[in-house]
Write a protein that holds these residues in place. Structure first.
Motif, mmCIF file in Angstrom:
data_model
loop_
_atom_site.group_PDB
_atom_site.id
_atom_site.type_symbol
_atom_site.label_atom_id
_atom_site.label_comp_id
_atom_site.label_asym_id
_atom_site.label_seq_id
_atom_site.Cartn_x
_atom_site.Cartn_y
_atom_site.Cartn_z
ATOM 1 N N PRO A 65 -0.020 -45.578 19.353
ATOM 2 C CA PRO A 65 -0.771 -44.854 17.944
ATOM 3 C C PRO A 65 -2.187 -44.768 18.367
ATOM 4 C CG PRO A 65 1.672 -45.806 17.880
ATOM 5 C CD PRO A 65 1.464 -46.368 18.734
ATOM 6 N N ALA A 66 -2.451 -45.846 18.584
ATOM 7 C CA ALA A 66 -3.584 -46.844 18.745
ATOM 8 C C ALA A 66 -4.203 -45.277 19.728
ATOM 9 C CB ALA A 66 -3.849 -47.921 18.638
ATOM 10 N N GLU A 67 -4.078 -45.486 20.626
ATOM 11 C CA GLU A 67 -4.792 -44.427 21.741
ATOM 12 C C GLU A 67 -5.094 -42.829 21.171
ATOM 13 O OE1 GLU A 67 -3.537 -45.658 25.249
ATOM 14 O OE2 GLU A 67 -1.888 -46.139 24.249
ATOM 15 N N LEU A 68 -4.162 -42.303 20.341
ATOM 16 C CA LEU A 68 -4.590 -41.020 20.518
ATOM 17 C C LEU A 68 -4.191 -40.526 18.294
ATOM 18 C CD1 LEU A 68 -1.759 -39.736 22.839
ATOM 19 C CD2 LEU A 68 -4.177 -39.699 23.034
ATOM 20 N N PRO A 69 -5.192 -40.328 18.324
ATOM 21 C CA PRO A 69 -5.147 -39.590 16.622
ATOM 22 C C PRO A 69 -4.277 -38.655 15.933
ATOM 23 C CG PRO A 69 -7.055 -38.315 17.809
ATOM 24 C CD PRO A 69 -6.635 -39.297 18.598
ATOM 25 N N LEU A 70 -3.698 -38.213 16.888
ATOM 26 C CA LEU A 70 -2.348 -37.499 16.209
ATOM 27 C C LEU A 70 -0.910 -37.299 17.383
ATOM 28 C CD1 LEU A 70 -3.516 -33.666 16.306
ATOM 29 C CD2 LEU A 70 -3.841 -36.079 14.516
ATOM 30 N N TYR A 71 -0.722 -39.124 17.279
ATOM 31 C CA TYR A 71 0.693 -39.778 18.368
ATOM 32 C C TYR A 71 1.622 -39.106 17.721
ATOM 33 C CZ TYR A 71 3.176 -43.231 20.123
ATOM 34 O OH TYR A 71 4.411 -43.850 20.503
ATOM 35 N N GLY A 72 2.207 -38.336 18.241
ATOM 36 C CA GLY A 72 3.897 -38.182 17.131
ATOM 37 C C GLY A 72 3.639 -36.996 16.572
ATOM 38 N N ILE A 73 2.752 -36.799 16.375
ATOM 39 C CA ILE A 73 2.637 -35.933 14.586
ATOM 40 C C ILE A 73 2.806 -34.658 15.467
ATOM 41 C CG2 ILE A 73 1.476 -35.090 12.625
ATOM 42 C CD1 ILE A 73 1.310 -37.484 13.094
ATOM 43 N N PRO A 74 4.475 -34.042 14.203
ATOM 44 C CA PRO A 74 4.700 -32.163 14.927
ATOM 45 C C PRO A 74 3.977 -31.489 14.014
ATOM 46 C CG PRO A 74 5.957 -33.776 12.990
ATOM 47 C CD PRO A 74 4.866 -34.319 13.234
#
Length: 178
Positions: A65-74
């Protein structure tokens, strides 16, 4: 899945960081929830299959989650906006085509870690104001069954209102999104 699960970005990020859920688990639960709701609400024209979701989820497996601002956001996509490999119909089966590339915004969202759940129902060619002009069915209001859901982006608004997406893409042809 809890029907009142909070899909706000900060809440999801905290849940991922704390190990309370994973994108794979969350997206599977949301996909099942959307599939159960779709016969009544007609929010999706095309809900991505498990196989169609796999490349997006696999891309997150080695990330945090720290690497991508929208990590796993549906998120959901109005079906007049392209998602590579998935038919775009604009709610007109005779118009359907399968794009090789996604719309620029869709590509950018995916690159930031967001996961597309499906293509949302709309008034045909986005030319209606209440979500009732689609051969894929009328988008029922999420709160009051006697009222339309409103706007040509009706399926997109339903995806958020019914708690299956954190956000959804829509368009505003003649004020229908407002």
């Amino acid at each position: 899945m809890n029907d009142t699960f909070d899909l706000r970005l900060d809440t999801l990020r905290a849940a991922y960081v704390a190990g309370e859920t994973t994108p794979r688990r969350l997206i599977a639960e949301l996909r099942d929830k959307a599939a159960a709701l779709n016969p009544e609400f007609k929010l999706f024209i095309h809900l991505l299959t498990t196989e169609e979701l796999e490349p997006y989820l696999a891309a997150l497996d080695a990330r945090s989650p720290a690497e991508l601002p929208l990590y796993g956001i549906p998120f959901a996509i109005k079906d007049n906006i392209d998602l590579a490999g998935i038919p775009t119909t604009a709610a007109c089966p005779a118009f359907a085509y399968t794009p090789e590339t996604s719309a620029t915004l869709v590509e950018q969202l995916i690159a930031l870690g967001a996961v597309p759940l499906g293509k949302c129902n709309l008034d045909q060619f986005a030319t209606g104001l209440n979500g009732t002009r689609s051969p894929y069915g009328e988008c029922r209001n999420s709160v009051h069954p006697d009222y339309p859901s409103g706007g040509s982006s009706a399926g997109s608004s339903l995806a958020v209102a019914l708690g299956v997406a954190s956000f959804a893409l829509g368009t505003d042809t003649a004020g229908s999104g407002r």
